[in-house]
Design a protein around this motif. Sequence first.
Motif, PDB file in Angstrom:
ATOM      1  N   ASP A 234       0.858  -1.178   0.000  1.00 55.36           N
ATOM      2  CA  ASP A 234       0.000   0.000   0.000  1.00 55.36           C
ATOM      3  C   ASP A 234       0.899   1.235   0.000  1.00 55.36           C
ATOM      4  O   ASP A 234       1.662   1.459   0.934  1.00 55.36           O
ATOM      5  CB  ASP A 234      -0.907  -0.018   1.226  1.00 55.36           C
ATOM      6  N   PHE A 235       0.801   2.042  -1.032  1.00 51.88           N
ATOM      7  CA  PHE A 235       1.648   3.227  -1.199  1.00 51.88           C
ATOM      8  C   PHE A 235       0.953   4.521  -0.777  1.00 51.88           C
ATOM      9  O   PHE A 235       1.394   5.603  -1.155  1.00 51.88           O
ATOM     10  CB  PHE A 235       2.082   3.345  -2.663  1.00 51.88           C
TER      11      PHE A 235
ATOM     12  N   PHE B  45       7.249   9.945  -2.783  1.00 48.08           N
ATOM     13  CA  PHE B  45       8.429  10.038  -3.631  1.00 48.08           C
ATOM     14  C   PHE B  45       9.191   8.717  -3.644  1.00 48.08           C
ATOM     15  O   PHE B  45       9.350   8.070  -2.611  1.00 48.08           O
ATOM     16  CB  PHE B  45       9.368  11.141  -3.119  1.00 48.08           C
ATOM     17  N   ILE B  46       9.626   8.343  -4.825  1.00 52.46           N
ATOM     18  CA  ILE B  46      10.544   7.221  -5.000  1.00 52.46           C
ATOM     19  C   ILE B  46      11.592   7.689  -6.000  1.00 52.46           C
ATOM     20  O   ILE B  46      11.258   8.118  -7.103  1.00 52.46           O
ATOM     21  CB  ILE B  46       9.849   5.966  -5.549  1.00 52.46           C
TER      22      ILE B  46
ATOM     23  N   ILE C 178      13.217   2.714  -7.057  1.00 50.26           N
ATOM     24  CA  ILE C 178      12.567   1.925  -8.109  1.00 50.26           C
ATOM     25  C   ILE C 178      13.424   0.701  -8.445  1.00 50.26           C
ATOM     26  O   ILE C 178      12.902  -0.405  -8.595  1.00 50.26           O
ATOM     27  CB  ILE C 178      12.266   2.782  -9.349  1.00 50.26           C
ATOM     28  N   ALA C 179      14.740   0.880  -8.510  1.00 46.28           N
ATOM     29  CA  ALA C 179      15.636  -0.260  -8.768  1.00 46.28           C
ATOM     30  C   ALA C 179      15.502  -1.308  -7.665  1.00 46.28           C
ATOM     31  O   ALA C 179      15.517  -2.518  -7.945  1.00 46.28           O
ATOM     32  CB  ALA C 179      17.073   0.220  -8.880  1.00 46.28           C
ATOM     33  N   THR C 180      15.330  -0.870  -6.435  1.00 55.83           N
ATOM     34  CA  THR C 180      15.128  -1.796  -5.318  1.00 55.83           C
ATOM     35  C   THR C 180      13.842  -2.577  -5.491  1.00 55.83           C
ATOM     36  O   THR C 180      13.810  -3.801  -5.283  1.00 55.83           O
ATOM     37  CB  THR C 180      15.121  -1.021  -3.983  1.00 55.83           C
ATOM     38  N   LEU C 181      12.776  -1.904  -5.889  1.00 52.63           N
ATOM     39  CA  LEU C 181      11.498  -2.589  -6.114  1.00 52.63           C
ATOM     40  C   LEU C 181      11.604  -3.585  -7.267  1.00 52.63           C
ATOM     41  O   LEU C 181      11.009  -4.670  -7.205  1.00 52.63           O
ATOM     42  CB  LEU C 181      10.393  -1.569  -6.367  1.00 52.63           C
ATOM     43  N   VAL C 182      12.355  -3.256  -8.294  1.00 51.55           N
ATOM     44  CA  VAL C 182      12.570  -4.182  -9.408  1.00 51.55           C
ATOM     45  C   VAL C 182      13.303  -5.427  -8.912  1.00 51.55           C
ATOM     46  O   VAL C 182      12.936  -6.556  -9.252  1.00 51.55           O
ATOM     47  CB  VAL C 182      13.349  -3.504 -10.559  1.00 51.55           C
ATOM     48  N   LYS C 183      14.313  -5.229  -8.082  1.00 53.68           N
ATOM     49  CA  LYS C 183      15.078  -6.353  -7.533  1.00 53.68           C
ATOM     50  C   LYS C 183      14.178  -7.274  -6.702  1.00 53.68           C
ATOM     51  O   LYS C 183      14.231  -8.498  -6.832  1.00 53.68           O
ATOM     52  CB  LYS C 183      16.223  -5.814  -6.673  1.00 53.68           C
TER      53      LYS C 183
ATOM     54  N   GLU D   7       2.149  10.913  -9.074  1.00 49.64           N
ATOM     55  CA  GLU D   7       3.565  11.288  -9.229  1.00 49.64           C
ATOM     56  C   GLU D   7       4.438  10.044  -9.369  1.00 49.64           C
ATOM     57  O   GLU D   7       5.342   9.989 -10.207  1.00 49.64           O
ATOM     58  CB  GLU D   7       4.048  12.141  -8.054  1.00 49.64           C
ATOM     59  N   ILE D   8       4.180   9.042  -8.539  1.00 51.67           N
ATOM     60  CA  ILE D   8       4.978   7.814  -8.591  1.00 51.67           C
ATOM     61  C   ILE D   8       4.663   7.035  -9.864  1.00 51.67           C
ATOM     62  O   ILE D   8       5.571   6.520 -10.516  1.00 51.67           O
ATOM     63  CB  ILE D   8       4.769   6.977  -7.324  1.00 51.67           C
ATOM     64  N   ILE D   9       3.402   6.980 -10.242  1.00 54.22           N
ATOM     65  CA  ILE D   9       3.037   6.311 -11.494  1.00 54.22           C
ATOM     66  C   ILE D   9       3.719   6.998 -12.666  1.00 54.22           C
ATOM     67  O   ILE D   9       4.238   6.332 -13.572  1.00 54.22           O
ATOM     68  CB  ILE D   9       1.507   6.257 -11.673  1.00 54.22           C
ATOM     69  N   ASN D  10       3.780   8.326 -12.657  1.00 57.74           N
ATOM     70  CA  ASN D  10       4.473   9.055 -13.724  1.00 57.74           C
ATOM     71  C   ASN D  10       5.951   8.701 -13.763  1.00 57.74           C
ATOM     72  O   ASN D  10       6.520   8.527 -14.842  1.00 57.74           O
ATOM     73  CB  ASN D  10       4.286  10.564 -13.563  1.00 57.74           C
TER      74      ASN D  10
END
Length: 108
Positions: A36-37, A42-43, A48-53, A73-76
């Motif tokens: 839940d965001f 802000f990310i 984002i690289a951490t979430l990809v990992k 903003e994060i979706i953008n």
Amino acid sequence: MLLQITSGINISNKKEIEKTLISLFEEYKPEIMALDFEDVRFIDSAGIATLVKILKKIISAKKKFIFYNVSDEIINSINILRLKNFFTIYTKDEFYKKYKNVFNLNTL
């Protein structure tokens, strides 16, 4: 497993977030890990690289990693990095409708 992210994800906290999320995943092995965001504004690219990992680890175990209640903003930011189709993202309403029975969301 439902988790609420309560801060931005950036270079200063990415290791802590990665360690926590992977530890929880390895300990409980949930079929679905949903973040839940709501409180995240802000990310940065390191976040984002951490979430990809984390996503890669969860997908390799044939489980689902879902984000919901994500700000525009994060979706953008995700769209700019061309990762829109890489992550599974729902609005709060879409998530609750789809997973209401899985997570007993009547009480939320």
